[in-house]
Design a protein around this motif. Structure first.
Motif, PDB file in Angstrom:
ATOM      1  N   TYR A 117      -0.213   9.369   6.098  1.00  0.00           N
ATOM      2  CA  TYR A 117       0.723   9.095   3.903  1.00  0.00           C
ATOM      3  C   TYR A 117      -0.407   7.995   3.095  1.00  0.00           C
ATOM      4  O   TYR A 117      -1.458   8.078   2.018  1.00  0.00           O
ATOM      5  CB  TYR A 117       2.054   8.133   4.502  1.00  0.00           C
ATOM      6  N   VAL A 118      -0.520   6.389   4.199  1.00  0.00           N
ATOM      7  CA  VAL A 118      -1.566   5.705   3.750  1.00  0.00           C
ATOM      8  C   VAL A 118      -3.146   6.294   3.565  1.00  0.00           C
ATOM      9  O   VAL A 118      -3.506   5.861   2.542  1.00  0.00           O
ATOM     10  CB  VAL A 118      -0.828   4.607   4.286  1.00  0.00           C
ATOM     11  N   GLY A 142      -6.726   7.813  -3.100  1.00  0.00           N
ATOM     12  CA  GLY A 142      -6.408   7.223  -4.145  1.00  0.00           C
ATOM     13  C   GLY A 142      -6.920   6.051  -5.120  1.00  0.00           C
ATOM     14  O   GLY A 142      -7.293   6.060  -5.670  1.00  0.00           O
ATOM     15  N   LEU A 143      -6.252   4.981  -4.042  1.00  0.00           N
ATOM     16  CA  LEU A 143      -6.583   4.061  -4.894  1.00  0.00           C
ATOM     17  C   LEU A 143      -8.459   3.755  -4.804  1.00  0.00           C
ATOM     18  O   LEU A 143      -9.169   2.977  -6.132  1.00  0.00           O
ATOM     19  CB  LEU A 143      -6.115   2.941  -3.621  1.00  0.00           C
ATOM     20  N   ASP A 144      -9.584   4.888  -3.883  1.00  0.00           N
ATOM     21  CA  ASP A 144     -10.417   3.860  -3.585  1.00  0.00           C
ATOM     22  C   ASP A 144     -11.316   4.691  -4.704  1.00  0.00           C
ATOM     23  O   ASP A 144     -12.326   4.199  -5.523  1.00  0.00           O
ATOM     24  CB  ASP A 144     -11.394   5.140  -2.593  1.00  0.00           C
ATOM     25  N   VAL A 181       0.959  -1.120   0.503  1.00  0.00           N
ATOM     26  CA  VAL A 181      -0.043  -0.272   0.147  1.00  0.00           C
ATOM     27  C   VAL A 181       1.013   1.477   0.433  1.00  0.00           C
ATOM     28  O   VAL A 181       0.501   2.761  -0.635  1.00  0.00           O
ATOM     29  CB  VAL A 181      -1.288   0.212   0.864  1.00  0.00           C
ATOM     30  N   ASN A 229     -10.280   4.579  -7.618  1.00  0.00           N
ATOM     31  CA  ASN A 229     -10.625   3.613  -8.935  1.00  0.00           C
ATOM     32  C   ASN A 229     -12.586   2.828  -8.758  1.00  0.00           C
ATOM     33  O   ASN A 229     -12.310   2.625  -9.966  1.00  0.00           O
ATOM     34  CB  ASN A 229     -10.004   2.102  -9.305  1.00  0.00           C
ATOM     35  N   VAL A 233      -3.094   7.122   0.521  1.00  0.00           N
ATOM     36  CA  VAL A 233      -2.887   6.693  -0.748  1.00  0.00           C
ATOM     37  C   VAL A 233      -4.019   5.566  -0.640  1.00  0.00           C
ATOM     38  O   VAL A 233      -4.856   5.664  -2.285  1.00  0.00           O
ATOM     39  CB  VAL A 233      -1.678   5.521  -0.218  1.00  0.00           C
ATOM     40  N   GLU A 234      -5.143   5.233   0.619  1.00  0.00           N
ATOM     41  CA  GLU A 234      -6.466   4.676   0.140  1.00  0.00           C
ATOM     42  C   GLU A 234      -7.151   5.246   0.106  1.00  0.00           C
ATOM     43  O   GLU A 234      -8.513   4.738  -1.332  1.00  0.00           O
ATOM     44  CB  GLU A 234      -6.485   4.034   1.241  1.00  0.00           C
ATOM     45  N   ALA A 240       0.987   1.653  -3.537  1.00  0.00           N
ATOM     46  CA  ALA A 240      -0.054   1.643  -3.976  1.00  0.00           C
ATOM     47  C   ALA A 240      -0.457   0.411  -4.553  1.00  0.00           C
ATOM     48  O   ALA A 240      -0.905   1.394  -6.768  1.00  0.00           O
ATOM     49  CB  ALA A 240      -0.512   3.478  -5.105  1.00  0.00           C
ATOM     50  N   ILE A 241      -0.580  -0.169  -4.110  1.00  0.00           N
ATOM     51  CA  ILE A 241      -0.461  -1.571  -5.106  1.00  0.00           C
ATOM     52  C   ILE A 241      -1.572  -2.076  -4.163  1.00  0.00           C
ATOM     53  O   ILE A 241      -1.611  -2.246  -3.077  1.00  0.00           O
ATOM     54  CB  ILE A 241       0.468  -2.100  -5.845  1.00  0.00           C
ATOM     55  N   ARG A 242      -2.336  -3.071  -4.517  1.00  0.00           N
ATOM     56  CA  ARG A 242      -2.662  -4.669  -3.529  1.00  0.00           C
ATOM     57  C   ARG A 242      -2.105  -5.852  -4.284  1.00  0.00           C
ATOM     58  O   ARG A 242      -2.869  -6.878  -3.055  1.00  0.00           O
ATOM     59  CB  ARG A 242      -4.215  -4.651  -4.578  1.00  0.00           C
TER      60      ARG A 242
END
Length: 302
Positions: free
Chosen positions: A144-145, A151-153, A83, A155, A148-149, A86-88
């Protein structure tokens, strides 16, 4: 003549189609479209302790040594690495030699040996995370995370757009069914329909799930709904698929209602018109607002 034209007492199908396409909504954005905060916070919770451990690295000079020692002492921090970039995925393959195309796998879900510890320290350094810390732009890895989360959300907004449309349509379906004292099932499958109403239907594919199924004294009405804010090939393929779906349900004396909307259809009017010409019920949100859905189960001309 198109059944919807009969229902609305409109003689000219061109006029009806034009009315439908001229009243498409640009957007259906609601507050829960932007960020799924519940999901974001739920993703952070399992790694929050490990993120706090990473804060130890902030301000350190010899990042490489400190990362190695931290992994060695607290191996669980490795599960935060995906994370952070920024990957799963639980592992990544990195091309480290472009001459012979040699890849190196970095696994974030394995037993941490000294060799693995060296590899994961290498990953932390070369992925740019060490430089990020040195830049002093990160002062807290939990915060920070969180970013990131979020940003990922983003999608997931495409799927949320579909969910928003279903929620809006269900409000009208529920109102219609309550007013007429008839039953409906959201996310209807063959098994749900059989278990609830004792009616067996034949589907075109085993995974078929309908947005809504309505039952008025044994007469079924199936509803699919979607919203397209932008254009693309998906619109044409959906229209083609729904023509076949209409034929499947019509052969079983089931009425199929497609409720669709969105400015994206302005780029795909031809396939939408083909659907309109070959089927019975094409509705949009404006028509729901005007009570058209309530008229369909009451129309004796059907």
């Amino acid at each position: 003549m198109n059944k919807l034209c009969q229902l609305l007492n409109i003689q000219n199908e061109d006029d009806l189609f034009e009315s439908i396409t001229n009243t498409f909504k640009e957007k259906i954005t609601q507050w829960d479209y932007f960020v799924n905060w519940k999901k974001v916070l739920a993703n952070i919770a399992p790694i929050e302790k490990e993120l706090h451990l990473l804060n130890f690295l902030i301000g350190k000079d010899d990042i490489e040594t400190e990362v190695f020692n931290l992994i060695k002492e607290y191996p669980k921090i490795v599960k935060t690495f995906p994370v952070l970039i920024a990957i799963r995925e639980l592992s990544v393959d990195v091309l480290i030699d472009t001459s012979d195309f040699i890849y190196k796998k970095y696994n974030f879900n394995c037993e941490i040996t000294d060799e693995i510890c060296i590899d994961l320290t290498e990953f932390f350094i070369h992925s740019g995370l060490a430089d990020l810390i040195k830049s002093k732009h990160v002062t807290n890895f939990v915060d920070y995370v969180l970013g990131v989360e979020v940003g990922l959300d983003s999608n997931g907004r495409k799927n949320r757009g579909g969910s928003l449309m279903e929620a809006i349509v269900e409000k009208y379906v529920q109102e219609t069914c309550e007013e007429m004292d008839i039953a409906y099932i959201p996310q209807a499958t063959t098994s749900k329909i059989k278990d609830t109403w004792g009616i067996e239907i034949q589907v075109d594919k085993s995974s078929r799930q309908l947005d809504f199924a309505i039952n008025k004294n044994g007469q079924l009405y199936f509803i699919e709904c979607n919203f397209y804010g932008g254009g693309g090939s998906k619109l044409k393929s959906t229209a083609t698929e729904y023509v076949k779906m209409h034929e499947t349900w019509n052969a079983q004396n089931i009425f199929f209602i497609w409720i669709t909307d969105g400015a994206g259809w302005k780029t795909a009017l031809k396939p939408l018109r083909e659907y309109f010409d070959k089927t019975d019920f094409l509705l949009n949100l404006e028509m729901l607002k005007n009570g058209v859905l309530k008229e369909i189960p009451q129309y004796n001309g059907l």
